[in-house]
Design an enzyme around this catalytic site. Structure first.
Site, PDB file in Angstrom:
ATOM      1  CG  LEU A  22       6.676  53.103 -25.055  1.00 23.34           C
ATOM      2  CD1 LEU A  22       5.319  53.561 -24.558  1.00 23.34           C
ATOM      3  CD2 LEU A  22       7.757  54.129 -24.703  1.00 23.34           C
ATOM      4  CG  HIS A  75      -4.227  50.343 -33.861  1.00 19.24           C
ATOM      5  ND1 HIS A  75      -2.884  50.261 -34.167  1.00 19.24           N
ATOM      6  CD2 HIS A  75      -4.853  49.502 -34.713  1.00 19.24           C
ATOM      7  CE1 HIS A  75      -2.719  49.400 -35.151  1.00 19.24           C
ATOM      8  NE2 HIS A  75      -3.897  48.922 -35.505  1.00 19.24           N
ATOM      9  CG  ASN A 110      -4.629  61.436 -33.167  1.00 17.07           C
ATOM     10  OD1 ASN A 110      -5.835  61.666 -33.175  1.00 17.07           O
ATOM     11  ND2 ASN A 110      -4.090  60.410 -33.805  1.00 17.07           N
ATOM     12  CG  ASN A 130      -1.192  53.718 -29.243  1.00 13.28           C
ATOM     13  OD1 ASN A 130      -0.846  54.808 -29.724  1.00 13.28           O
ATOM     14  ND2 ASN A 130      -1.112  52.586 -29.917  1.00 13.28           N
TER      15      ASN A 130
END
Lengths: 204, 204
Positions: free
Chosen positions: B95, B111, B16, B109
């Site tokens: 985190l 997913h 990514n 993020n």
């Protein structure tokens, strides 16, 4: 082409029942609605069935001492019709393992979300409140969990920036009314092959 | 058009990261990768960054006595770059709220499933094994839960009848590599408006 006799269980409005009736009448779906059973005598779906000369039965759950007794009565109504597929169309009662095992892989349900997201009640609202960008509709076979059975078909419904709960609900229902007859037609064509928890669609 | 400085966290392959680098170099994405930080020194993504002259840092979590100390070191690396958006790109550490509150609505993020379906690890395999007919990719902001934060974008990936886990994985990754730069571009254009747990995309 044989037309499997369907037993349809409702509790209320019966809009998916209407979609199935329409799909049969327009020749899209090769099946026969043997009877419609409601656990509520005021369910509007009963009127829809009567209008199309489909036999109806009311079996009020509160007239029975247990879920098992209530379901035994359902089975006794279904048996003479030689029901091959039970269709849940807004039927608001949980089914026991006893009933489910009586119709192994022969009970279909439609859920207004992309399972396993948003199982249970108020699925469209759950998805709307969560803030997903895509939701959808799932047709699945019933197993002993809540909305956990093998998935037959799923169609997506993207959220629009200006969607309200109402506008989203309308689009999800429109998809339901197409998807349920499609899934039943696959059953009628004997194209559903269950492997574990996967449903293979033959010749697709 | 301003180019927000991105701090990208990786632990491994960095595919990514590569998609983001490529989107910047082809002019699709108006952002600047300020630095790439890995918690593993052998992460291949570090080599990708170096090839494009992006500053890299290794902060090994095992060199710190606690998660908080490790994250304080991350923040100390990020601070001089004036990071506006933290991008998780295969970063395999949880985190803490401390870190998340330091970058409110500023940690993104990706997913490989349609959240809230299949959160956690091995999401593509989870979806494959469940037998869904549609899966997809979600880009979301990080909150204090696991894969529960406000959703920015979702794209669907239909299953094919002859899909293997490998063929499905390949298609999901291809969608990720398009979707992540799109979501970051929306941030760069200041078009993301967070309302509760919904992300509105302005002027869409």
């Amino acid at each position: 082409m044989k037309k499997p006799p369907l037993g349809i269980l409702i509790s209320g409005h019966g809009s998916n029942l209407q979609a199935i009736i329409d799909a049969i009448e327009t020749g899209f779906l090769s099946a026969k609605i043997a009877c419609v059973v409601s656990n509520k005598k005021e369910a509007y779906g009963l009127k829809r069935a009567e209008k199309h000369r489909i036999p109806t039965h009311v079996i009020r759950h509160q007239d029975y001492p247990s879920r098992e007794a209530f379901e035994k009565a359902l089975i006794q109504v279904f048996d003479p019709y030689k029901i091959e597929l039970v269709i849940l169309a807004g039927f608001m009662r949980v089914l026991t393992p006893q009933f489910i095992r009586h119709y192994p892989h022969r009970i279909m349900n439609i859920h207004p979300a992309l399972l396993p997201s948003f199982p249970g009640v108020e699925a469209i609202q759950q998805a709307y409140d969560y803030g997903v960008k895509v939701t959808g509709v799932t047709v699945h076979l019933i197993d002993e969990g809540t909305d956990t059975g093998p998935i037959i078909l799923q169609t997506t419904v993207p959220l629009k920036p200006d969607d309200t709960l109402e506008s989203l609900t309308e689009r999800v229902h429109a998809v339901e009314h197409k998807l349920y007859p499609q899934a039943i037609q696959l059953f009628a064509e004997e194209r559903l092959e269950i492997q574990g928890r996967k449903v293979l669609i033959k010749d697709s």
